[in-house]
Design an enzyme around this catalytic site. Sequence first.
Site, short mmCIF file in Angstrom:
data_model
loop_
_atom_site.label_atom_id
_atom_site.label_comp_id
_atom_site.label_asym_id
_atom_site.label_seq_id
_atom_site.Cartn_x
_atom_site.Cartn_y
_atom_site.Cartn_z
N PRO A 96 0.81 -1.22 0.00
CA PRO A 96 0.00 0.00 0.00
C PRO A 96 0.84 1.27 0.00
O PRO A 96 0.33 2.36 -0.20
CB PRO A 96 -0.84 -0.10 1.28
CG PRO A 96 -0.42 -1.34 1.98
CD PRO A 96 0.58 -2.07 1.17
N GLU A 123 2.36 -7.76 8.43
CA GLU A 123 2.38 -6.30 8.52
C GLU A 123 3.26 -5.68 7.45
O GLU A 123 3.27 -4.48 7.27
CB GLU A 123 2.90 -5.87 9.90
CG GLU A 123 2.01 -6.30 11.04
CD GLU A 123 0.57 -5.83 10.85
OE1 GLU A 123 0.38 -4.62 10.67
OE2 GLU A 123 -0.34 -6.67 10.88
N ARG A 161 -3.75 -8.11 -20.67
CA ARG A 161 -4.77 -7.81 -21.68
C ARG A 161 -4.32 -6.72 -22.66
O ARG A 161 -4.94 -6.54 -23.70
CB ARG A 161 -6.12 -7.46 -21.04
CG ARG A 161 -6.14 -6.23 -20.24
CD ARG A 161 -7.47 -6.08 -19.52
NE ARG A 161 -8.59 -5.79 -20.41
CZ ARG A 161 -8.76 -4.65 -21.05
NH1 ARG A 161 -7.89 -3.68 -20.90
NH2 ARG A 161 -9.81 -4.47 -21.83
N ASP A 176 -10.76 1.30 -24.17
CA ASP A 176 -11.03 1.13 -22.75
C ASP A 176 -11.15 2.44 -22.02
O ASP A 176 -10.46 3.40 -22.35
CB ASP A 176 -9.84 0.45 -22.04
CG ASP A 176 -9.73 -1.00 -22.36
OD1 ASP A 176 -10.73 -1.58 -22.78
OD2 ASP A 176 -8.63 -1.53 -22.18
N1 ADE Z 1 -0.94 -5.15 0.06
C1 ADE Z 1 -1.89 -4.80 0.95
N2 ADE Z 1 -2.64 -3.80 0.49
C2 ADE Z 1 -2.16 -3.49 -0.76
C3 ADE Z 1 -2.50 -2.53 -1.74
N3 ADE Z 1 -3.51 -1.66 -1.57
N4 ADE Z 1 -1.79 -2.51 -2.87
C4 ADE Z 1 -0.77 -3.36 -3.07
N5 ADE Z 1 -0.39 -4.28 -2.17
C5 ADE Z 1 -1.07 -4.36 -1.03
#
Ligand code: ADE
Length: 256
Positions: A96, A123, A161, A176
């Site tokens: 994230p 984590e 794709r 797209d």
């Molecule tokens: N791992 C946990 N959440 C994630 C996300 N939003 N994007 C990529 N990998 C992740």
Amino acid sequence: MKWLLVNAMRFDVFTLLPEVFSPYLDSSILQRARQRGIIEVFLHNIRDWATDRHHVTDDYSFGGGGGMVMKPEPIFAAVESVLGVPLPCPLILLTPQGRVFNQRVAQELSAFPRLALICGRYEGVDERVRQHLVTDEISIGDYVLTGGELPAMIVMDAVARLLPGALNDPEGAADDSHASGLLEYPHYTRPAVFRQWEVPEVLLSGNHAQINRWRREQSLLRTYQRRPDLLASADLSEEDRAFLEKLIKGQTDTQG
Ligand code: ADE
């Protein structure tokens, strides 16, 4: 249909859950792309490179607090033994904290003949993996999942794709949503009248110039209504700008 014989794009995925990939890779367009030799996917279980008796891949976070952290040794060992050193391709950590994935990033990645993906769990991964092993970090959006497996599948799907021959319609990816920086125009199929709701007449007219123009305007309208933030970086013609100006001044019939 004839296919140019080119080397398949290769994905190497490093994960603690290789089994979650099969249902998706073995169906859908990705399965077809694999059968056509457009992509190859190799799954590597990081646990196989843990050298202790219990194949431990995680440990407590130094300093306390937090949850479990993926240990660096099995990840480095897996990557170095599968890919070799120096790395032959980008090595992407799904996290994230990465740069946010979008169609432009998918296009950028589709130009590589090979990509490697590391799926984090718990984590997160030991910081030294970030600092000294991976070459890129990607997030699929501002929310936190339990691991990088779904994000890795999303990245592979969006990239695959785009490769020539992956979609049956060779123009398939060009229209797209997001391909040109705009949302896609609405689609209709038969019947022409369903529960008294009619398909816009222009689409039945056979006049391709008019159809293309209607579609472009619908694309602009949708983007303006739903994602006006995209307009700033979209590729717009003079005609597009004139249409948008009329829209903004409220002079355009928006009913389609
Ligand atoms: N791992 C946990 N959440 C994630 C996300 N939003 N994007 C990529 N990998 C992740």
